[in-house]
Design a protein around this motif. Structure first.
Motif, PDB file in Angstrom:
ATOM      1  N   PRO A 278       0.817  -1.226   0.000  1.00 59.12           N
ATOM      2  CA  PRO A 278       0.000   0.000   0.000  1.00 59.12           C
ATOM      3  C   PRO A 278       0.844   1.265   0.000  1.00 59.12           C
ATOM      4  O   PRO A 278       0.440   2.284  -0.548  1.00 59.12           O
ATOM      5  N   THR A 279       2.015   1.215   0.658  1.00 59.80           N
ATOM      6  CA  THR A 279       2.958   2.327   0.650  1.00 59.80           C
ATOM      7  C   THR A 279       4.356   1.735   0.522  1.00 59.80           C
ATOM      8  O   THR A 279       4.545   0.523   0.704  1.00 59.80           O
TER       9      THR A 279
ATOM     10  N   ASP B 261       6.614   1.759   2.585  1.00 57.67           N
ATOM     11  CA  ASP B 261       7.081   1.263   3.877  1.00 57.67           C
ATOM     12  C   ASP B 261       6.281   0.070   4.402  1.00 57.67           C
ATOM     13  O   ASP B 261       6.756  -0.640   5.278  1.00 57.67           O
ATOM     14  N   TRP B 262       5.078  -0.118   3.888  1.00 58.46           N
ATOM     15  CA  TRP B 262       4.209  -1.185   4.387  1.00 58.46           C
ATOM     16  C   TRP B 262       4.031  -2.262   3.324  1.00 58.46           C
ATOM     17  O   TRP B 262       3.979  -1.968   2.133  1.00 58.46           O
TER      18      TRP B 262
ATOM     19  N   ARG C 153       6.458  -3.683   8.293  1.00 54.81           N
ATOM     20  CA  ARG C 153       6.736  -2.253   8.233  1.00 54.81           C
ATOM     21  C   ARG C 153       8.242  -2.063   8.178  1.00 54.81           C
ATOM     22  O   ARG C 153       8.981  -2.617   8.990  1.00 54.81           O
TER      23      ARG C 153
END
Length: 729
Positions: free
Chosen positions: A271-272, A274-275, A321
């Protein structure tokens, strides 16, 4: 990916260029530009540590000019024709890299690159020497590279040199692992660092682990207690789950003989930056009934295996994360298994059944900087197993339940200083067991350990690198008196194409609760006085050599070991034919040889892989003698894969030598057998997706084999699977 390096001459004045052009035009009848040979300097470093890579081979592909890196990681190639050239840089234990350099006449071209530590393919298409960060001698199995003849985790491990898988039937039947003649309870199996060994029996049923949920498997043969503690006497199996791989998805469906059906799916989402989120699910089932030959001492003829149905359902979820130098991952999983308990062919059961449920969650934090790093693990796991038979063929009806809960805390760190690296860690496990089969209503066990390892790597000559590792672990276990000390040491010499290693290790394995305290029945008896099993001294020697000739690549590997086991726990009957476990001293040594050959042909590579293992595992006492039961002296495998325009075909021949079936007796020795499997893989283009169809013909010659007495293996079978992968959703 190529790296381009362009060197330019200093700017010249217009007058100088005019005079030079005129002189060339007047005086030279040959080409307008004289070709002056260039020099190429290549500096190679380790991508993980930044240290120089010694004895790396650098080759100019077009001309054949070659050099090797010195103690500074520098290779100098002289007399290279000017122009663009592709360089191949390779070193033992690293991925081969290609770089491109373009130099002007008479100039020096300088290239700096780092090599990625990676497995080096050895005795098998799917078996490789493990990369850095793992104990010496590790063998890696990449699940993405498995051929169609491999259908489950026991199949994947069965092709590793020195490994023997004992199955108690067909698809979904219990399967256990032996490494170098060990007992199954002497092999520690870890899934993402968490032990799968049952505290009741000490063993792991490999059929309960779904292969499609794994990214890779690493086998560490030999005594490994100096790093992994109890139960790592015969070896360690490291299972690693799949992780997020971009926004991608994978689906597999299939079916086969004996009512086999399967479906599995896996997907990941970012989703990002970092995730990341990844999840998967599996379901498979089989009826499991098959025809078998009844041995002569059981009356001969043919029988049918009944009550062998199997069904497994499972799922996993992982959320991660990432920060600059750290990653936090939370993982949860659940698996449920239902299957029949057909018993032996001498006492078959049509009413026995088993139900298993395994679930858990773990939190892992990992940090890595330039010269230091570490990790932390918190794991909570639970297991429930139910065994029942309302009308067994022998004895009374039973309905037993075992419940296990486990908590684990582990932490480790590492620090690099120059050419030395120090690693250390601590671990604490607490297990609570409640089992109807034990005389104790409930039992709680604790294990605590601390370990450390010093690693040193340094060049000893321009083409030779020395690697040394010294380790020590201290353990306290509730089933073992006092503190167990497990040291280890290994030294290896690395040449451009050859690697030699010698090692020394000690190990121990505690008795399991079942052998100590199980409920006594007819003709069986527990032994509460069992002592822990120990390997006081294991010595090993390994040699790996790689050779390239006319485009073909040959890699050969040989390993020899000697490691007697004191107080090995083995079951045997007394003079009244009452069976019970006891401690026995065992002599153990062996030899494993293997080779892989890659043959390029018409822009494709065909491979031939083979290995042979000899294992001597004999009683040392005065009462019992000869080879320990169910330890074949010889085993081997030969695999050929042909890569063709429409796909690939694999032919696999596996051999198991003769086995004793009784302790200290050659009566009813089981005959050797060989199994021939054939697999096909055909790719299919589906737009953005990638698909392939796998077809397997197992036991092609319909060999009616039996690895264990009264547990026949199925004959000829088939399976077909469709895989669809969609990268970059």
């Amino acid at each position: 990916m190529f790296q381009r390096v362009r060197l330019s001459s200093p700017p010249a004045s217009a007058l100088f260029r005019l005079l030079l052009s005129a002189a060339l035009f007047v005086s030279l009848p040959s080409p307008l530009c004289a070709q002056v040979r260039a020099n190429v300097d290549v500096r190679v470093s380790d991508g993980a540590t930044g240290s120089p890579v010694v004895s790396a081979t650098v080759v100019i592909m077009e001309t054949g000019h070659m050099s090797t890196t010195d103690s500074r990681g520098l290779a100098e190639i002289r007399g290279v024709p000017p122009g663009r050239h592709a360089l191949r840089v390779s070193a033992f234990g690293y991925r081969t890299e290609l770089v491109e350099v373009e130099a002007l006449n008479g100039r020096n071209s300088k290239v700096s690159l780092s090599l990625t530590p990676a497995p080096v393919e050895i005795s098998g298409v799917r078996a490789e020497v493990a990369a850095t960060g793992l104990p010496s001698g590790g063998i890696e199995v990449k699940t993405e590279d498995l051929d169609p003849t491999v259908t489950d985790l026991p199949d994947a491990l069965d092709g590793v040199p020195g490994v023997t898988i004992t199955r108690r039937g067909g698809p979904g039947a219990p399967a256990e692992i032996h490494i170098r003649g060990s007992n199954p309870e002497q092999v520690l199996v870890l899934l993402d660092g968490v032990p799968l060994n049952s505290p009741l029996t000490g063993r792991v049923d490999l059929s309960t682990v779904d292969l499609s949920s794994l990214a890779r498997v690493v086998v560490l043969p030999g005594a490994q207690s100096s790093r992994y503690g109890p139960r790592a006497l015969g070896g360690v199996v490291l299972l690693e789950s799949r992780t997020a791989d971009g926004d991608s998805g994978h689906l597999a469906v299939g079916g086969g003989a004996w009512g086999g059906r399967e479906i599995s799916g896996w997907g990941s989402w970012l989703p990002t930056p970092d995730w990341s989120v990844s999840a998967g699910g599996q379901w498979n089932s089989a009826k499991g009934d098959f025809r078998y030959d009844v041995p002569e001492f059981r009356g001969g003829g043919e029988g049918e295996r009944e009550n062998a149905d199997f069904r497994r359902t499972g799922g996993q979820l992982q959320v991660s994360r990432s920060w600059e130098n750290a990653t936090t991952s939370l993982r949860a999983h659940v698996t449920e298994i239902e299957r029949g308990s057909p018993g032996t062919i001498a006492q078959p059961s049509i009413s026995g059944s088993q139900d298993h449920r395994m679930d858990g969650a773990s939190l892992r934090i990992k940090a890595d900087a330039d010269r230091t790093g570490g990790s932390f693990l918190l794991s909570l796991q639970s297991q429930r197993a139910e065994y029942r038979d309302p009308a067994p063929p022998f004895g009374q009806a039973y309905d037993q339940t075992t419940r296990v809960s486990q908590r684990e805390l582990a932490a480790d760190m590492w620090r690099r200083a120059g050419q030395a690296t120090v690693r250390a860690g601590v671990v604490s496990r607490r297990l609570h067991v409640r089992a109807d089969a034990l005389r104790l209503p409930a039992s709680t066990m604790e294990e605590r350990g601390a370990w450390s390892r010093l690693e040193f790597s340094a060049p000893v000559s321009p083409i030779t690198r020395l690697d040394a590792k010294v380790g020590l672990r201290l353990d306290r276990h509730d089933l073992v008196k006092g503190t167990s000390v497990s040291p280890s040491a290994s030294v290896s010499l690395n040449f451009p194409r050859t690697r030699m290693e010698v090692g020394f290790r000690q190990a121990f394995s505690p008795p399991n609760l079942g052998d100590l305290f199980f409920q006594e029945g007819v003709q069986v008896k527990a032994n509460p006085d069992l002592r822990p099993e120990r390997v006081p001294r294991e010595l090993s020697l390994s040699l790996t050599h790689r050779l390239e000739l006319s485009g073909a690549t040959l890699e050969a590997r040989a390993s020899a070991y000697q490691g007697d086991i004191d107080d090995m726990i083995l079951w045997s009957p007394d003079f009244q034919f009452v069976w019970s476990p006891g401690n026995h001293d065992v002599s153990r040594r062996g030899l494993e040889v293997g080779a892989s050959l890659g043959i390029p042909r018409l822009d494709r590579t065909h491979t031939i892989v083979g290995h042979l293992a000899w294992s001597h595992v004999e009683y040392r006492g005065e009462v019992l003698s000869g080879q320990v039961a169910y330890r074949p002296r010889f085993s081997g495998e030969l695999v050929g894969t042909m890569d063709m325009e429409f796909g690939a075909a694999t032919l696999r021949l596996s051999h198991i030598g003769s086995r004793r079936a009784l302790a200290g007796s050659s009566l009813n020795t089981l005959s050797p057998y060989s199994i021939l499997d054939l697999g096909f893989e055909v790719p299919i283009h589906l737009g953005r997706s990638q698909a392939r169809v796998e077809t397997t013909l197992s036991n092609l010659l319909d060999e009616r084999a039996t690895l264990l007495v009264d547990y026949p293996l199925p004959g000829r079978g088939w399976a077909i699977r469709l895989h669809i992968s969609t990268p970059n959703l």
